[in-house]
Design a protein around this motif. Structure first.
Motif, PDB file in Angstrom:
ATOM      1  N   TYR A   1       4.719   5.747  10.379  1.00 25.44           N
ATOM      2  CA  TYR A   1       3.989   5.974   9.040  1.00 25.44           C
ATOM      3  C   TYR A   1       2.990   5.027   8.508  1.00 25.44           C
ATOM      4  CZ  TYR A   1       7.543   2.302   7.979  1.00 25.44           C
ATOM      5  OH  TYR A   1       8.342   0.870   8.046  1.00 25.44           O
ATOM      6  N   ALA A   2       1.857   5.362   8.010  1.00 26.02           N
ATOM      7  CA  ALA A   2       0.629   4.423   7.554  1.00 26.02           C
ATOM      8  C   ALA A   2       1.184   3.833   6.823  1.00 26.02           C
ATOM      9  CB  ALA A   2      -0.547   4.810   7.347  1.00 26.02           C
ATOM     10  N   ALA A   3       1.521   2.445   6.713  1.00 18.65           N
ATOM     11  CA  ALA A   3       2.354   1.554   4.933  1.00 18.65           C
ATOM     12  C   ALA A   3       1.590   1.475   4.119  1.00 18.65           C
ATOM     13  CB  ALA A   3       2.589   0.448   5.756  1.00 18.65           C
ATOM     14  N   ILE A   4       2.378   1.688   2.498  1.00 14.57           N
ATOM     15  CA  ILE A   4       2.041   1.538   1.637  1.00 14.57           C
ATOM     16  C   ILE A   4       2.684   0.530   0.699  1.00 14.57           C
ATOM     17  CG2 ILE A   4       0.271   3.644   1.233  1.00 14.57           C
ATOM     18  CD1 ILE A   4       3.346   5.208  -0.781  1.00 14.57           C
ATOM     19  N   ARG A   5       1.757  -0.344  -0.560  1.00 12.25           N
ATOM     20  CA  ARG A   5       2.944  -1.048  -0.827  1.00 12.25           C
ATOM     21  C   ARG A   5       3.155  -2.188   0.094  1.00 12.25           C
ATOM     22  NH1 ARG A   5       5.187   3.131  -4.967  1.00 12.25           N
ATOM     23  NH2 ARG A   5       3.208   4.550  -5.740  1.00 12.25           N
TER      24      ARG A   5
ATOM     25  N   GLU B   1       5.617  -1.937   2.242  1.00 14.16           N
ATOM     26  CA  GLU B   1       6.565  -1.375   2.941  1.00 14.16           C
ATOM     27  C   GLU B   1       6.488  -2.071   4.357  1.00 14.16           C
ATOM     28  OE1 GLU B   1       6.430   3.041   1.879  1.00 14.16           O
ATOM     29  OE2 GLU B   1       4.853   2.722   3.267  1.00 14.16           O
TER      30      GLU B   1
ATOM     31  N   PRO C   1       2.855  11.569   8.820  1.00 21.03           N
ATOM     32  CA  PRO C   1       3.044  12.832   8.159  1.00 21.03           C
ATOM     33  C   PRO C   1       1.544  13.231   6.745  1.00 21.03           C
ATOM     34  CG  PRO C   1       4.387  10.921   7.128  1.00 21.03           C
ATOM     35  CD  PRO C   1       3.227   9.972   8.401  1.00 21.03           C
TER      36      PRO C   1
ATOM     37  N   VAL D   1       1.110  14.765   2.986  1.00 14.43           N
ATOM     38  CA  VAL D   1       1.584  15.399   2.108  1.00 14.43           C
ATOM     39  C   VAL D   1       0.418  16.867   1.603  1.00 14.43           C
ATOM     40  CG1 VAL D   1       1.994  15.310  -0.854  1.00 14.43           C
ATOM     41  CG2 VAL D   1       2.229  13.399   0.875  1.00 14.43           C
TER      42      VAL D   1
ATOM     43  N   LEU E   1       6.514  17.750   3.472  1.00 13.31           N
ATOM     44  CA  LEU E   1       5.587  17.213   4.547  1.00 13.31           C
ATOM     45  C   LEU E   1       4.991  18.116   5.795  1.00 13.31           C
ATOM     46  CD1 LEU E   1       7.424  13.468   4.767  1.00 13.31           C
ATOM     47  CD2 LEU E   1       5.198  14.215   2.929  1.00 13.31           C
TER      48      LEU E   1
ATOM     49  N   PHE F   1      -2.058  10.502  -2.202  1.00 12.49           N
ATOM     50  CA  PHE F   1      -1.546   9.081  -2.563  1.00 12.49           C
ATOM     51  C   PHE F   1      -2.442   7.964  -1.778  1.00 12.49           C
ATOM     52  CE2 PHE F   1       2.618  12.061  -2.862  1.00 12.49           C
ATOM     53  CZ  PHE F   1       2.834  11.693  -4.337  1.00 12.49           C
TER      54      PHE F   1
ATOM     55  N   ILE G   1      -2.791   7.276   0.650  1.00 13.08           N
ATOM     56  CA  ILE G   1      -1.921   6.747   1.994  1.00 13.08           C
ATOM     57  C   ILE G   1      -2.514   7.560   3.548  1.00 13.08           C
ATOM     58  CG2 ILE G   1       0.062   7.321   3.941  1.00 13.08           C
ATOM     59  CD1 ILE G   1       1.561   8.403   0.954  1.00 13.08           C
TER      60      ILE G   1
ATOM     61  N   PRO H   1      10.083   5.177   6.133  1.00 11.07           N
ATOM     62  CA  PRO H   1      10.617   4.166   5.468  1.00 11.07           C
ATOM     63  C   PRO H   1      10.978   4.305   3.840  1.00 11.07           C
ATOM     64  CG  PRO H   1       8.275   6.074   5.284  1.00 11.07           C
ATOM     65  CD  PRO H   1       9.122   6.541   6.231  1.00 11.07           C
TER      66      PRO H   1
ATOM     67  N   TYR I   1      10.195   7.197  -2.544  1.00 13.44           N
ATOM     68  CA  TYR I   1      10.576   6.946  -3.979  1.00 13.44           C
ATOM     69  C   TYR I   1      10.983   8.224  -4.718  1.00 13.44           C
ATOM     70  CZ  TYR I   1       6.784   3.786  -1.535  1.00 13.44           C
ATOM     71  OH  TYR I   1       7.258   2.171  -1.218  1.00 13.44           O
TER      72      TYR I   1
ATOM     73  N   ARG J   1      10.822  11.358  -4.275  1.00 10.54           N
ATOM     74  CA  ARG J   1      10.240  13.423  -3.809  1.00 10.54           C
ATOM     75  C   ARG J   1      10.748  14.157  -3.478  1.00 10.54           C
ATOM     76  NH1 ARG J   1       4.394  14.102  -6.327  1.00 10.54           N
ATOM     77  NH2 ARG J   1       4.473  12.359  -7.982  1.00 10.54           N
TER      78      ARG J   1
ATOM     79  N   TYR K   1      10.653  14.204  -0.331  1.00 15.02           N
ATOM     80  CA  TYR K   1      10.102  14.323   1.269  1.00 15.02           C
ATOM     81  C   TYR K   1      10.958  14.560   2.246  1.00 15.02           C
ATOM     82  CZ  TYR K   1       5.370  15.022  -1.925  1.00 15.02           C
ATOM     83  OH  TYR K   1       4.427  15.500  -2.815  1.00 15.02           O
ATOM     84  N   TYR K   2      11.123  13.099   2.546  1.00  8.14           N
ATOM     85  CA  TYR K   2      11.376  13.272   3.989  1.00  8.14           C
ATOM     86  C   TYR K   2      12.884  13.641   4.092  1.00  8.14           C
ATOM     87  CZ  TYR K   2       8.389   9.392   6.067  1.00  8.14           C
ATOM     88  OH  TYR K   2       7.680   8.959   6.698  1.00  8.14           O
TER      89      TYR K   2
END
Ligand SMILES: Nc1nc2c(c(=O)[nH]1)N(C=O)[C@@H](CNc1ccc(C(=O)N[C@@H](CCC(=O)O)C(=O)O)cc1)CN2
Ligand SMILES: Nc1ncnc2c1ncn2[C@@H]1O[C@H](COP(=O)(O)OP(=O)(O)OP(=O)(O)O)[C@@H](O)[C@H]1O
Length: 214
Positions: A63-67, A69, A89, A91, A97, A113, A115, A137, A150, A152, A154-155
């Motif tokens: 994954y490409a990190a956000i916040r 992470e 992934p 969205v 995903l 988002f 991302i 993540p 988070y 939702r 997704y994973y």
């Protein structure tokens, strides 16, 4: 509430407990200082890479990190340098995903988002190649493999789909590894019947094989 079959069902209690832990875990992760996060990210990625190469993996999804992470960037770079098959992934509509193969960072574009994600044309909702390993993540994890994201699902949906695709074609489902700071490992993440468990956790302190829940 303990349900027949040993599974947890979605109850109001679980939803509340998840929301509370989500807030706590997000603030704890945000509180880690930038330079420390960078160092621990590199250390965790180094451990992950050593293990993956030893185990002989040729494909992975990360994954490409956000916040705040754990930044998997150094692992992505190594995987690209080694010409591994790398998936990320995207969205898509309907809470799903998709997965897309990516061969360099420059192929990523900002998604809904914000991302960085593979471009829509590079992605498939299903039937794509199956990564051998998925680095997941999250906000909090526990040693039995429970994971909190988070919120939702997704994973959970993606891992379920990959599991079904693997079963349908007689292949092994991907190994699931939670990639996180040791500060994100908690005694027990509340889970429900739809949650997918991690097989292992990789942090800056080491690799833990998850024992599952009875
Ligand atoms: N780096 C990374 N990529 C990822 C995930 C992730 O957890 N980390 N995802 C894992 O699923 C998917 C994206 N999931 C996301 C889910 C919620 C929010 C988010 O911003 N939620 C707001 C709530 C506002 C709202 O619900 O609209 C928030 O948390 O404040 C972002 C990404 C796919 N890519
Ligand atoms: N396999 C699934 N199919 C349909 N809905 C699902 C599935 N998994 C989870 N959900 C739903 O998605 C919502 C959020 O789930 P949950 O709280 O487990 O998300 P999360 O794992 O924290 O977040 P994420 O995976 O997006 O990072 C819940 O309403 C849950 O019932």
């Amino acid at each position: 509430m303990d349900m027949p079959g040993g599974e947890w069902n979605r109850t109001g209690e679980t939803t509340e407990a998840k929301a509370a832990l989500r807030r706590l875990a997000a603030s704890r992760r945000d509180a880690l200082e930038g330079p420390l996060r960078e160092r621990w990210s590199r250390e965790a990625c180094g451990l992950a890479w050593a293990w993956m190469t030893e185990a002989g993996y040729a494909s992975l999804m990360a994954y490409a990190a956000i916040r705040s992470e754990l930044d998997a960037g150094s692992l992505l770079d190594q995987a690209w340098s080694a010409s591994m098959e790398v998936f990320l992934p995207r969205v898509a509509a309907g809470g799903l995903l998709e997965t897309g193969r990516v061969q360099s960072r420059s192929e990523l574009v900002p998604g809904v988002f914000g991302i960085p994600e593979p471009a829509p044309a590079a992605c498939r909702a299903s039937g794509g190649a199956l990564p051998e390993l998925v680095l997941v993540p999250g906000l909090a994890f526990d040693e039995s493999g429970g994971r909190l994201g988070y919120g939702r699902g997704y994973y959970d949906r993606l891992l379920t789909r990959l599991e079904e695709e693997a079963a349908g074609s007689g292949r092994q489902r991907p190994v699931r590894a939670g990639l996180c700071f040791s500060a994100q490992v908690v005694p027990e993440v509340p889970v429900d019947g739809k949650d997918r468990f991690m097989d292992m956790l990789i942090t800056e302190k080491g690799i833990t094989i998850c024992k599952g829940r009875a």
